[in-house]
Design a protein around this motif. Structure first.
Motif, PDB file in Angstrom:
ATOM      1  N   GLY A 421      22.808  47.012  -5.295  1.00 29.22           N
ATOM      2  CA  GLY A 421      21.656  47.880  -5.075  1.00 29.22           C
ATOM      3  C   GLY A 421      20.540  47.630  -6.060  1.00 29.22           C
ATOM      4  N   GLN A 422      20.886  47.460  -7.333  1.00 27.21           N
ATOM      5  CA  GLN A 422      19.866  47.320  -8.374  1.00 27.21           C
ATOM      6  C   GLN A 422      19.204  45.951  -8.370  1.00 27.21           C
ATOM      7  OE1 GLN A 422      21.711  48.513 -12.079  1.00 27.21           O
ATOM      8  NE2 GLN A 422      21.885  50.658 -11.442  1.00 27.21           N
ATOM      9  N   LEU A 456      22.970  53.655  -2.371  1.00 30.44           N
ATOM     10  CA  LEU A 456      22.369  52.850  -1.309  1.00 30.44           C
ATOM     11  C   LEU A 456      21.054  53.462  -0.841  1.00 30.44           C
ATOM     12  CD1 LEU A 456      25.484  51.831   0.834  1.00 30.44           C
ATOM     13  CD2 LEU A 456      24.284  50.494  -0.905  1.00 30.44           C
ATOM     14  N   LEU A 457      21.006  54.792  -0.722  1.00 31.60           N
ATOM     15  CA  LEU A 457      19.744  55.446  -0.358  1.00 31.60           C
ATOM     16  C   LEU A 457      18.702  55.290  -1.451  1.00 31.60           C
ATOM     17  CD1 LEU A 457      21.192  58.727   1.189  1.00 31.60           C
ATOM     18  CD2 LEU A 457      19.871  57.004   2.430  1.00 31.60           C
ATOM     19  N   LYS A 458      19.115  55.360  -2.693  1.00 22.28           N
ATOM     20  CA  LYS A 458      18.202  55.262  -3.838  1.00 22.28           C
ATOM     21  C   LYS A 458      17.564  53.871  -3.933  1.00 22.28           C
ATOM     22  CE  LYS A 458      18.419  55.667  -8.953  1.00 22.28           C
ATOM     23  NZ  LYS A 458      17.665  56.903  -9.223  1.00 22.28           N
ATOM     24  N   ASP A 463      16.082  53.155   5.692  1.00 21.36           N
ATOM     25  CA  ASP A 463      15.758  52.210   6.758  1.00 21.36           C
ATOM     26  C   ASP A 463      16.516  50.897   6.660  1.00 21.36           C
ATOM     27  OD1 ASP A 463      13.897  53.921   7.969  1.00 21.36           O
ATOM     28  OD2 ASP A 463      12.313  53.278   6.589  1.00 21.36           O
ATOM     29  N   ARG A 464      17.240  50.677   5.553  1.00 20.31           N
ATOM     30  CA  ARG A 464      17.935  49.389   5.384  1.00 20.31           C
ATOM     31  C   ARG A 464      19.414  49.596   5.041  1.00 20.31           C
ATOM     32  NH1 ARG A 464      16.203  46.136   1.385  1.00 20.31           N
ATOM     33  NH2 ARG A 464      14.844  47.655   0.382  1.00 20.31           N
ATOM     34  N   ILE A 465      20.018  50.565   5.707  1.00 22.62           N
ATOM     35  CA  ILE A 465      21.466  50.782   5.644  1.00 22.62           C
ATOM     36  C   ILE A 465      21.956  50.858   7.080  1.00 22.62           C
ATOM     37  CG2 ILE A 465      23.342  52.246   4.782  1.00 22.62           C
ATOM     38  CD1 ILE A 465      21.294  53.502   2.843  1.00 22.62           C
ATOM     39  N   VAL A 466      23.038  50.153   7.406  1.00 23.28           N
ATOM     40  CA  VAL A 466      23.544  50.157   8.779  1.00 23.28           C
ATOM     41  C   VAL A 466      25.037  50.458   8.785  1.00 23.28           C
ATOM     42  CG1 VAL A 466      21.765  48.601   9.653  1.00 23.28           C
ATOM     43  CG2 VAL A 466      23.908  47.645   8.780  1.00 23.28           C
ATOM     44  N   PRO A 500      18.537  60.391  -3.060  1.00 17.32           N
ATOM     45  CA  PRO A 500      17.902  61.060  -1.921  1.00 17.32           C
ATOM     46  C   PRO A 500      18.933  61.853  -1.122  1.00 17.32           C
ATOM     47  CG  PRO A 500      17.246  58.751  -2.048  1.00 17.32           C
ATOM     48  CD  PRO A 500      18.389  58.931  -2.999  1.00 17.32           C
ATOM     49  N   GLU A 501      18.448  62.769  -0.315  1.00 13.07           N
ATOM     50  CA  GLU A 501      19.334  63.556   0.541  1.00 13.07           C
ATOM     51  C   GLU A 501      19.742  62.730   1.754  1.00 13.07           C
ATOM     52  OE1 GLU A 501      19.370  67.795   3.053  1.00 13.07           O
ATOM     53  OE2 GLU A 501      17.577  67.153   1.954  1.00 13.07           O
TER      54      GLU A 501
END
Length: 588
Positions: A421-422, A456-458, A463-466, A500-501
Motif C-alpha cells: 500500500g505504501q 487498502l482504502l487509505k 476505486d482501486r480495490i476489487v 476511511p470508512e
C-alpha cells in the motif's frame, strides 16, 4: 478412571484428560448460533474457555432470553432462527468491537435481518474463481479450512490445516466455520469440478459475472514427490489445474448457454522468449479477457536451452518478462472485443515460504513495471498478503497489533500488504485484489481484517480495490459477499490510523463496479431475459457437449490430445500418481 463409551474409544486423549472434559453436544445446552469455546475433535486437549468467550456466551444468553420472551417462543426456537444469528453478531460486537453491521431489530423481524444483508440489486464481479479439470482431485485443503471442524466427518482433514498446534484465532477457536451453509458437506474431487462450480457460483451466490483463473503451478512429472520444475510450457500444461484451452472453453460454454456475458477467462502468463509462441497461440485461439501470472510458479523460461528448468520470475525483469509485455501490447486490437486484455493480474503473497523476494511475493518489483508499462493495469491478487508461516494463520499479526508493536510509518505492519500500500498506492495503474486475504481474516481475525481494509482504502482509495473469492476452492462465494457487505472498520480504529470508512458505496465498488470498469462491462446486476446478464439454465448439466467433456477429461472420455499425451507418458513407465496430486495437506 473414566469409563470409555463408543465415542471415547475413538479419541486420542488419555483417561486423565477425559476426566476434565464434557461432550460438546451435552455441554452446549443453550444451542448457541456460534461456538463460544474451543471444541476439540479428540486429537488435542482443548484450552479452557477464555474470558472474552465467557462474555460472548453470557451476552448471547442475555439477548436471547429477553428476545424470546418478547416473541413468546422458547429460547431454543429463537436461537435457531435469524434472530439467533443476529444475537451472535450483536454479542461479538459488544465484546470485540463493532465489526459487523447488525441492528437490534433483526432479533425480532426477518425483514430487518435481510435489510443488513447484500441488496438484491448488487452487482458482483468475482475476479478470482477456480475449478479443476475432471481428472484431478484439486486442493481440498481450502474447502476443509472453510468448513471448520465439520470437515472431519466428510474428509481426511482432522484439524485446521493452517493452524499452529495449540493456538486459537481471535474468537478463541482453533478452527472456525467460515461458511455455515457448507458445514458438514463431503469434500471430494466433485466439489471442484464443472457441475459443482456452476452451482456454487451462479445458483448459490449473487455473483453476476465470474472471472475464471488457472494457476501455472506444479512440478513435473505430475504427482512425483521428487518432481522437478517443468522445462517448457507443454510440461507445465500437463500439471496445471486447468489448461489455457480448458479455461477459455468453460467461459464459452457458460456464456453460450446463458446467452450473455456471465463469465470471463484469464489467459496464462508464461514469461520468456521461448514461451512467446504459446502466448501468441492463446491470443489467437482463446482470446483471453485478461492475463493471470504467478511469480512463485516455475513458469518463466530464461534461456533457449530445452533442458533447462523454467523458474520463478519478477515483474520488472527486462530480459525475461518485458518481451511478453511487448507481445501483449502488439495485440491491442483485442481490446475492442476484450476490454480487459491489458489487465495483468498477478498472484502476490500467499506464499508457501516467507522468503522476502519479489518472486515469493514482496511487492518491490511492482513500481518499475507499472511505470514502464503505463497502459497496463497491474491487478495484484491477494494484495500481497504473506510473509508468514502458515500463510493463512494471522495470530502473529494480531499479537503485534494488540501489543502495539511492529508499525510501519504509523500503521500496523501487515506482512507485505502494508508495504504494498505504501509503495504502490499512488501508482494509478496498480489495483489491489483481496481474494483469500479477506476470506481468511474476516471471520477468524476481524481486527486484522479491519486493518487490512483500512490500509487498502487509505493508500489505494475505494476505486482501486476489487473483490475475488478464490472460490470454489473456498466453497460458494456467497458467504464472503454477505460478510463483506456487513463488515465495518471500528470508528476508533479509523480515527487513530486515519482509515476511511468502508461505506455501502465503497462496498458496491469493491464487490463489482470497479471490476466492471476494468473489464468494460455493464454494471446492471439484474439477471433476467431482458437484462445484460441472463440466467444460467437450471439444466446446465445436461447441456455440456461431448467435446467439452472430452476437453475437461470427464471419466471415460480420452480422445483429446492432452489425454493422448498422458497415455504415452504412462506407457513409458511413469507412475500414474498424477490423479492424486493437488497440494492436499493432512497435517501441520
Amino acid at each position: 478412571m473414566t469409563i470409555r463409551g463408543d465415542r471415547e474409544a475413538d479419541v486420542w486423549l488419555s483417561d486423565e484428560q477425559l476426566t476434565k472434559l464434557t461432550r460438546a453436544d451435552e455441554a452446549n445446552l443453550f444451542h448457541s448460533p456460534i461456538p463460544t469455546q474451543m471444541v476439540s475433535n479428540g486429537e488435542h486437549m482443548p484450552i479452557p474457555q477464555t474470558e472474552d468467550q465467557k462474555k460472548v456466551e453470557a451476552r448471547i444468553k442475555e439477548i436471547a432470553e429477553q428476545a424470546s420472551r418478547k416473541l413468546n417462543i422458547s429460547r431454543r426456537q429463537f436461537l435457531a432462527g435469524t434472530g439467533g444469528m443476529a444475537a451472535g453478531f450483536l454479542a461479538m460486537n459488544d465484546v470485540y468491537g463493532h465489526m459487523f453491521k447488525v441492528d437490534e431489530d433483526e432479533l425480532f423481524e426477518p425483514a430487518a435481518h435481510a435489510k443488513n444483508g447484500p441488496p438484491a440489486d448488487l452487482f458482483v464481479l468475482d475476479d478470482q474463481l477456480h475449478m479443476v479439470r475432471s481428472s484431478m482431485n484439486g486442493p481440498h485443503v481450502f474447502l476443509a479450512f472453510v468448513q471448520g471442524p465439520s470437515a472431519v466427518a466428510g474428509s481426511n482433514f482432522k484439524k485446521n490445516p493452517f493452524q499452529k498446534e495449540g493456538e486459537v484465532d481471535e474468537l478463541g477457536q482453533p478452527w472456525s466455520v467460515l461458511d455455515p451453509k457448507r458445514a458438514g458437506a463431503a469434500i471430494n474431487s466433485e466439489s471442484l469440478h464443472l457441475s459443482r462450480f456452476i452451482q456454487d457460483v451462479y445458483f448459490d451466490s449473487q455473483v453476476t459475472v465470474g472471472l475464471l483463473s488457472a494457476a501455472t503451478l506444479g512440478v513435473f512429472p505430475p504427482g512425483d514427490p521428487k518432481g522437478r520444475p517443468p522445462q517448457n510450457y507443454t510440461e507445465s500444461q500437463q500439471v496445471v489445474n486447468l489448461t489455457a484451452r480448458q479455461t477459455a472453453a468453460i467461459r464459452n460454454f457458460v456464456n453460450r448457454i446463458s446467452g450473455s456475458q456471465r463469465m470471463l477467462a484469464h489467459g496464462q502468463l508464461y514469461p520468456g522468449r521461448p514461451n512467446l509462441e504459446f502466448m501468441e497461440r492463446q491470443i489467437e485461439e482463446n482470446h483471453p479477457d485478461s492475463w493471470k501470472g504467478y511469480n512463485i510458479a516455475f513458469a518463466a523460461k530464461a534461456d533457449d536451452d530445452p533442458a533447462s528448468p523454467m523458474r520463478r520470475w519478477r515483474l520488472d525483469d527486462e530480459k525475461v518478462v518485458y518481451p511478453t509485455y511487448e507481445l501483449i501490447t502488439r495485440h491491442k486490437a483485442q481490446l475492442e472485443r476484450h476490454p480487459g486484455f491489458f489487465n495483468i493480474c498477478i498472484h502476490k503473497g500467499f506464499s508457501p515460504s516467507p522468503v522476502d523476494t519479489p518472486e515469493m511475493g514482496n511487492p518491490t518489483d511492482i513500481p518499475k513495471a507499472s511505470r514502464d508499462w503505463p497502459h497496463f493495469n497491474f491487478i495484484i491478487y491477494h494484495a500481497c498478503w504473506g510473509g508468514m508461516v502458515p500463510f493463512a494463520w494471522s495470530r502473529p499479526v494480531l499479537d503485534d497489533i494488540l501489543a502495539e508493536r511492529n508499525f510501519l510509518n504509523g500503521v500496523p505492519n501487515l506482512p507485505w500488504l502494508t508495504q504494498f500500500g505504501q509503495t504502490c498506492g499512488q501508482l494509478p495503474n496498480v489495483v489491489a485484489e483481496i481474494g483469500s486475504t479477506f476470506a481468511n481474516n474476516v471471520v477468524t481475525w476481524p481486527t486484522v481484517c479491519a486493518h487490512m481494509f483500512g490500509q487498502l482504502l487509505k493508500y489505494f482509495g475505494e476505486d482501486r480495490i476489487v473483490f475475488g473469492s478464490d472460490c470454489v476452492f473456498n466453497g460458494s462465494p456467497q458467504w464472503q459477499i454477505e460478510a463483506l457487505w456487513r463488515f465495518q472498520i471500528p470508528e476508533e480504529m479509523r480515527r487513530r490510523f486515519d482509515y476511511p470508512e468502508l461505506t455501502p458505496a465503497a462496498k458496491r465498488k469493491i464487490l463489482g463496479l470497479n471490476s466492471a470498469r476494468l473489464y468494460g462491462l455493464s454494471d446492471d446486476a439484474e439477471v433476467s431475459e431482458r437484462a445484460d446478464y441472463r440466467p444460467v439454465p437450471r439444466n446446465y448439466d445436461t447441456l455440456v457437449p461431448t467435446n467439452l467433456k472430452t476437453l475437461l477429461e470427464y471419466p471415460g472420455l480420452t480422445s483429446d490430445k492432452l489425454a493422448q499425451a498422458r497415455h504415452r507418458y504412462l506407457k513409458a513407465g511413469a507412475d500414474p500418481s498424477h490423479l492424486r496430486y493437488g497440494w492436499v495437506r493432512t497435517e501441520v
